[in-house]
Scaffold this active site. Structure first.
Site, PDB file in Angstrom:
ATOM      1  N   GLN A 218       0.870  -1.165   0.000  1.00  0.00           N
ATOM      2  CA  GLN A 218       0.000   0.000   0.000  1.00  0.00           C
ATOM      3  C   GLN A 218       0.914   1.224   0.000  1.00  0.00           C
ATOM      4  O   GLN A 218       1.581   1.499   0.992  1.00  0.00           O
ATOM      5  CB  GLN A 218      -0.895  -0.027   1.236  1.00  0.00           C
ATOM      6  CG  GLN A 218      -1.612  -1.369   1.441  1.00  0.00           C
ATOM      7  CD  GLN A 218      -2.809  -1.554   0.550  1.00  0.00           C
ATOM      8  OE1 GLN A 218      -3.720  -0.719   0.548  1.00  0.00           O
ATOM      9  NE2 GLN A 218      -2.818  -2.610  -0.232  1.00  0.00           N
ATOM     10  N   ALA A 259     -10.471   1.958   7.031  1.00  0.00           N
ATOM     11  CA  ALA A 259      -9.641   1.136   6.151  1.00  0.00           C
ATOM     12  C   ALA A 259      -9.110   1.953   4.963  1.00  0.00           C
ATOM     13  O   ALA A 259      -9.440   3.128   4.804  1.00  0.00           O
ATOM     14  CB  ALA A 259     -10.451  -0.059   5.662  1.00  0.00           C
ATOM     15  N   HIS A 260      -8.320   1.309   4.143  1.00  0.00           N
ATOM     16  CA  HIS A 260      -7.686   2.006   3.022  1.00  0.00           C
ATOM     17  C   HIS A 260      -8.695   2.494   1.984  1.00  0.00           C
ATOM     18  O   HIS A 260      -9.737   1.921   1.809  1.00  0.00           O
ATOM     19  CB  HIS A 260      -6.616   1.134   2.354  1.00  0.00           C
ATOM     20  CG  HIS A 260      -7.063  -0.211   1.893  1.00  0.00           C
ATOM     21  ND1 HIS A 260      -6.270  -1.040   1.167  1.00  0.00           N
ATOM     22  CD2 HIS A 260      -8.221  -0.880   2.064  1.00  0.00           C
ATOM     23  CE1 HIS A 260      -6.905  -2.156   0.909  1.00  0.00           C
ATOM     24  NE2 HIS A 260      -8.085  -2.084   1.436  1.00  0.00           N
ATOM     25  N   ASN A 261      -8.323   3.585   1.354  1.00  0.00           N
ATOM     26  CA  ASN A 261      -9.055   4.110   0.198  1.00  0.00           C
ATOM     27  C   ASN A 261     -10.423   4.713   0.537  1.00  0.00           C
ATOM     28  O   ASN A 261     -11.231   4.937  -0.361  1.00  0.00           O
ATOM     29  CB  ASN A 261      -9.237   3.017  -0.873  1.00  0.00           C
ATOM     30  CG  ASN A 261      -7.935   2.322  -1.217  1.00  0.00           C
ATOM     31  OD1 ASN A 261      -6.908   2.977  -1.374  1.00  0.00           O
ATOM     32  ND2 ASN A 261      -7.953   1.009  -1.306  1.00  0.00           N
TER      33      ASN A 261
END
Lengths: 357, 357, 357
Positions: A218, A259-261
């Site tokens: 990531q 979380a991501h994004n």
């Protein structure tokens, strides 16, 4: 979410010195608040603050609205911040437009005083020579500031925090002890991050290959807007490639996971223990109450409300009020929960009906 | 779990310099990936990477499969990693067998570059003289390494992490800032632990005696297999006497809790916020989705799947797919949830039927 | 919550040196436990401890009650702590009143030995000159102790912990690595706080003003009673003005969240991942099982029991046993959950009945 008379119930047995020291005259309080009319002794000294039903004769408290006027008449406070003159209260009064907000200013002054510390870089901090540190910045013991970091004026970094490569911290920000902000993250002005929170761990990204899970590194960023506050021990993961973003003014509780994004809007409330899955979009002014959650890749519309512990598995429309897990329209969910309490009985009734026929 | 075109939606307004810098020719990318045929200009320089719909003319992106071919034709990317030649895309292409995996290798290279740091022990780290430190190990500022610790070659310990007595860290491991690994713990090779995670706190063990709770000291260990990754702010408790074990290749998300005496298999996925109670056994390849949980003393069979927020209160058979709380067979639970939405209506219908009879 | 024969199942393949070293004769064990009759060889040396079904001929284990007598007869342990003489067990026995508790004393001795460290202040710790440090206190590397702190005799503060202004730590307390205790907090004697836990972050308190959320500074305190233990990565927030209090003997698991202004009684059990919302009162001896939760401003009565993952949205009566979310009387909730499994069928049956009529 805010103090009520109830807050201090049943705590009278505990003897601790008052920590909410004020030592300020009514005039001083009025000047601090910036408005108001003093009724009573303008020179009365408020030694400290307390909630209404615990306040003593040398303490300042406040009355939110008319619902507390009776309580005010019966209390022992030496002084009150009030929305209008309260007949029958013997102490001193400061009449202001919004007592709640004015008293908040008093609390802010106390907080500032109690946490005051001299600006400067502690000798045990490790600040890379390439870092650009603003004016009047405080950097505590054991803090690590990596290559290319920029920290804005008057920001305070508490002990043993870590700021990774190329991360930027705005002005007047506060990072409490042991906060970890990894590389390539942008924090706006007046951002506050409580103890132990971790920004920029790698999101949970793996692809399967012959039964094993292969890491997808990531390498994206996190962008946090101005005036965002983040509680203790929260985690916000960096994006896979783009950015995880948190909009201006959004408030995030303890132990929240983002979380991501994800793209979180402005003035959003994410209460403690909320979990937002990957690639979720949350509109401005939405509220996720305590421990609410979402499935990944969904959108929570502007101003939507997700009740405590409720979990949205699909998109939530703007302005909707949802409840339960899976989250349903709140009114429907309330009817379902009421009906559920009768479910065993329904089952019996149905069995009887079927016997009859 | 992985990047999609959707990931970057609605983020175009945020101006941040690209952090995913690559500066590599198509030939360089092919060499890095280890395979592939270049279509177009082999000398084209990919300045950085981006997701498909945000990639600009100097950026490299990728196309997972045919479902994204139309998006690829309409995108502005200068270069794409693709599964086969895409007609109508004007930029350069690298045709590989698995674009997803190949692009992952590019991301891994970027991650390595962005986080690169010189090997060596920072002068402010406190490393006990009895510790055995491998070759090319990096130990950051403020790290504490206690008596009898062994750290394998090329491992990286970030700032302010703590490694307790007699703990062993394998080769090529990464411990991010403020990680706490208590005494007598074994970490395999290539283990990655994100910021603030705590391994080896004492499990929740008390016995009641005359109305008080007497501590049962937890003196067991934790054994973590090779290639395990653990997210930020997770907790894995040491066993009472034996070992809490995490099998090779298992991936654990942020804020996960694994209680004492658990036996987690290989290649298991525990997504963020999962909670595994004491003495639970989880078979290889099982998946517990976000915030799933278990009661204590149960077994989750090999390859079983527990849906997001689902909680297993009893054993789950190998290969089963479970949903809800308490967890039921997924198909049944889906039917129950659908029926629940009609429950208030059912109640009304039942009442009418009973009146008729 | 406690070790059983099951704890170590299927772990036999993992080879690690025994970490539960004892090296003590049966007489030594009896003296340590303070009671008991030795059957067999009083000079037998117990090299280490193990759970019943894994114990080898040089190890000590224990038998909780008659339910394990058959297992004891079949085991290989060299010595056992037992509630009465077990015929047919070939090894040595120490007969005591409560083997569970006696074995706990052995574990406590082992824990003390394995974690032993010399008293004193590490040269890299930063202790303000105004702090008052008791006798035989241990302060680890990188610890920060702020102005006006008092630490009681024999307390141990592990590496990189932070203790804020005017906070008091009792005697014989243990703060594990990276614990953060902010300003104006009182910890009783023998309090134990595991790694990374944060006490005294500001509670989630905002008021709305023209669509924005204005911070209500939290300037209250936290008061933690004697003998409280708090797991890893838990958060307890300071009160708005008064105190957040945790009563004597209460045990708190990993990743628990206690919001501002809560009053938690004595000998309460809050298992891992429990979340208690703001201004909640919990009576003595109440138990909130794993991941249970509460709405804010409610009261959980004395001795009440909230099942795993159950969430109370309103007051719970003293002694009540509640289950589900929203929490209902346990017996009713059990019937509801059983009925739910038949709900799709009920729906079909109801439809058929309506057709008939």
């Amino acid at each position: 979410m805010y103090l009520t008379a109830r807050d201090s119930r049943e705590r009278k047995d505990i003897e601790v010195e008052s920590m909410a020291e004020l030592k300020m005259t009514m005039v001083g309080v009025r000047d601090l608040v910036g408005e108001g009319e003093i009724l009573g002794d303008a020179g009365f000294i408020c030694e400290s603050v307390a909630v209404l039903d615990r306040a003593g004769p040398d303490q300042l408290s406040f009355v939110k609205d008319k619902g507390y006027f009776d309580a005010a008449r019966g209390c022992s406070a030496g002084a009150l911040v009030v929305p209008e003159s309260i007949d029958g209260f013997a102490g001193n009064q400061l009449v202001v437009e919004n007592p709640h907000a004015s008293f908040g200013l008093v609390l802010a002054w106390i907080a500032r005083e109690r946490r005051r510390q001299p600006a400067g870089i502690h000798p045990s901090a490790v600040v890379d020579e390439s870092a650009v540190i603003g004016e009047e910045v405080t950097i505590g013991a054991g803090v690590v500031v990596r290559e290319g970091v920029r920290i804005g004026d008057r920001s305070v970094i508490y002990a043993n925090a870590y700021i990774g490569q190329r991360t930027r911290v705005g002005q007047d920000a506060i990072l409490y002890p042991n906060v970890v902000v990894m590389e390539d993250i942008t924090l706006g002005d007046r951002v506050v991050i409580h103890g132990g929170t971790v920004l920029g761990a790698e999101g949970y990204g793996y692809v399967q290959h012959e039964g094993r899970h292969i890491k997808v590194p990531q390498v994206g960023q996190i962008v946090i807007g101005d005036d965002v506050e983040i509680g203790a021990l929260a985690t916000i993961d960096r994006a896979t490639i783009g950015q995880t973003t948190i909009g201006r003014g959004t408030k995030i509780g303890d132990l929240v996971h983002i979380a991501h994004n994800c793209t979180i809007g402005e003035d959003v409330l994410l209460l403690p223990s909320v979990a937002v899955s990957g690639s979720v979009t949350i509109g401005n002014h939405a509220v996720l109450a305590g421990r609410a959650g979402t499935s990944d890749n969904i959108t929570i519309g502007e101003g939507a409300m997700l009740g405590g512990t409720s979990v949205a598995f699909k998109d939530v429309a703007a302005g909707a009020s949802m409840w339960g897990s899976p989250a349903r329209d709140k009114a429907l969910q309330m009817r379902i929960e009421a009906a559920l309490s009768r479910l065993p009985e329904m089952q019996r009734e149905l069995r009887e009906l079927r016997k009859k026929l």
